[in-house]
Motif scaffolding. Sequence first.
Motif, short mmCIF file in Angstrom:
data_model
loop_
_atom_site.label_atom_id
_atom_site.label_comp_id
_atom_site.label_asym_id
_atom_site.label_seq_id
_atom_site.Cartn_x
_atom_site.Cartn_y
_atom_site.Cartn_z
N MET A 126 0.82 -1.19 0.00
CA MET A 126 0.00 0.00 0.00
C MET A 126 0.86 1.25 0.00
O MET A 126 0.62 2.16 -0.77
CB MET A 126 -0.93 -0.04 1.21
N ILE A 127 1.87 1.27 0.87
CA ILE A 127 2.74 2.45 0.93
C ILE A 127 3.54 2.57 -0.37
O ILE A 127 3.78 3.68 -0.85
CB ILE A 127 3.67 2.35 2.16
N GLY A 128 3.93 1.44 -0.94
CA GLY A 128 4.67 1.47 -2.21
C GLY A 128 3.86 2.07 -3.33
O GLY A 128 4.39 2.80 -4.18
N LYS A 129 2.56 1.79 -3.35
CA LYS A 129 1.71 2.36 -4.39
C LYS A 129 1.54 3.86 -4.20
O LYS A 129 1.49 4.61 -5.17
CB LYS A 129 0.35 1.66 -4.40
N ILE A 130 1.48 4.31 -2.97
CA ILE A 130 1.37 5.74 -2.69
C ILE A 130 2.65 6.46 -3.14
O ILE A 130 2.60 7.51 -3.78
CB ILE A 130 1.07 6.00 -1.20
N ILE A 131 3.79 5.87 -2.80
CA ILE A 131 5.06 6.46 -3.22
C ILE A 131 5.17 6.45 -4.74
O ILE A 131 5.64 7.42 -5.35
CB ILE A 131 6.24 5.71 -2.56
N GLY A 132 4.73 5.39 -5.38
CA GLY A 132 4.73 5.31 -6.84
C GLY A 132 3.83 6.35 -7.47
O GLY A 132 4.17 6.94 -8.50
N ALA A 133 2.68 6.60 -6.85
CA ALA A 133 1.77 7.63 -7.36
C ALA A 133 2.40 9.01 -7.26
O ALA A 133 2.31 9.82 -8.18
CB ALA A 133 0.45 7.58 -6.60
N ILE A 134 3.07 9.28 -6.16
CA ILE A 134 3.73 10.58 -5.99
C ILE A 134 4.86 10.72 -7.01
O ILE A 134 5.01 11.77 -7.64
CB ILE A 134 4.24 10.74 -4.54
N ALA A 135 5.65 9.68 -7.18
CA ALA A 135 6.75 9.73 -8.15
C ALA A 135 6.21 9.89 -9.57
O ALA A 135 6.78 10.64 -10.37
CB ALA A 135 7.59 8.47 -8.04
N GLY A 136 5.14 9.20 -9.90
CA GLY A 136 4.54 9.33 -11.22
C GLY A 136 3.99 10.71 -11.49
O GLY A 136 4.13 11.25 -12.59
N GLY B 200 2.50 5.71 -12.33
CA GLY B 200 3.43 5.39 -11.25
C GLY B 200 2.98 4.19 -10.45
O GLY B 200 3.79 3.33 -10.07
N VAL B 201 1.68 4.09 -10.19
CA VAL B 201 1.14 2.93 -9.45
C VAL B 201 1.34 1.66 -10.27
O VAL B 201 1.75 0.62 -9.74
CB VAL B 201 -0.35 3.15 -9.12
N ALA B 202 1.06 1.74 -11.56
CA ALA B 202 1.23 0.57 -12.42
C ALA B 202 2.70 0.17 -12.51
O ALA B 202 3.03 -1.02 -12.51
CB ALA B 202 0.68 0.86 -13.82
N ALA B 203 3.58 1.16 -12.56
CA ALA B 203 5.01 0.86 -12.65
C ALA B 203 5.51 0.17 -11.39
O ALA B 203 6.33 -0.76 -11.47
CB ALA B 203 5.80 2.14 -12.91
N THR B 204 5.05 0.61 -10.23
CA THR B 204 5.50 -0.03 -9.00
C THR B 204 5.03 -1.48 -8.93
O THR B 204 5.74 -2.35 -8.44
CB THR B 204 5.03 0.73 -7.75
N THR B 205 3.84 -1.74 -9.44
CA THR B 205 3.31 -3.10 -9.45
C THR B 205 4.16 -3.99 -10.37
O THR B 205 4.51 -5.11 -10.01
CB THR B 205 1.85 -3.11 -9.92
N VAL B 206 4.50 -3.47 -11.54
CA VAL B 206 5.30 -4.24 -12.49
C VAL B 206 6.71 -4.46 -11.94
O VAL B 206 7.25 -5.56 -12.02
CB VAL B 206 5.35 -3.53 -13.86
N LEU B 207 7.30 -3.41 -11.36
CA LEU B 207 8.66 -3.54 -10.84
C LEU B 207 8.73 -4.52 -9.67
O LEU B 207 9.72 -5.22 -9.49
CB LEU B 207 9.20 -2.17 -10.42
N ARG B 208 7.67 -4.58 -8.89
CA ARG B 208 7.65 -5.52 -7.78
C ARG B 208 7.66 -6.96 -8.29
O ARG B 208 8.28 -7.85 -7.71
CB ARG B 208 6.42 -5.28 -6.91
N ARG B 209 7.00 -7.20 -9.41
CA ARG B 209 6.94 -8.56 -9.96
C ARG B 209 8.23 -8.96 -10.64
O ARG B 209 8.53 -10.15 -10.78
CB ARG B 209 5.79 -8.67 -10.95
N LEU B 210 9.01 -7.98 -11.10
CA LEU B 210 10.26 -8.30 -11.79
C LEU B 210 11.31 -8.86 -10.85
O LEU B 210 12.11 -9.70 -11.26
CB LEU B 210 10.82 -7.05 -12.48
N GLY B 211 11.37 -8.37 -9.65
CA GLY B 211 12.37 -8.83 -8.70
C GLY B 211 13.67 -8.07 -8.86
O GLY B 211 13.80 -7.16 -9.68
N PRO B 212 14.66 -8.43 -8.08
CA PRO B 212 15.92 -7.67 -8.10
C PRO B 212 16.67 -7.74 -9.43
O PRO B 212 17.20 -6.74 -9.89
CB PRO B 212 16.76 -8.30 -6.99
N LEU B 213 16.71 -8.91 -10.07
CA LEU B 213 17.39 -9.01 -11.35
C LEU B 213 16.67 -8.22 -12.44
O LEU B 213 17.30 -7.62 -13.31
CB LEU B 213 17.53 -10.47 -11.77
N GLY B 214 15.35 -8.21 -12.37
CA GLY B 214 14.58 -7.42 -13.32
C GLY B 214 14.82 -5.93 -13.14
O GLY B 214 14.89 -5.19 -14.12
#
Length: 83
Positions: free
Chosen positions: A1-11, A30-44
Amino acid sequence: MIGKIIGAIAGKQASKHVRGIGGTNGALLGVAATTVLRRLGPLGLIAVAAGGYGMKKYSEKRQAETRKATRSSGYIDPTRTQA
């Protein structure tokens, strides 16, 4: 939840630098990007960062080449009013 808020602010902040994207659209992006980046993992994340850096360098190289090609020789061609 906090990650999506931070992503929205960054976007929203990033949308100020991109023509055609408003504040609300940037926040949703920004919210969509944080969701995608979370699924990619560290190597992504490393792959995305490296790709972004490479794209930036490629773009700068192309801009430098076009500036070099359009640079004048230093001589001014006479216009119609100059005789």
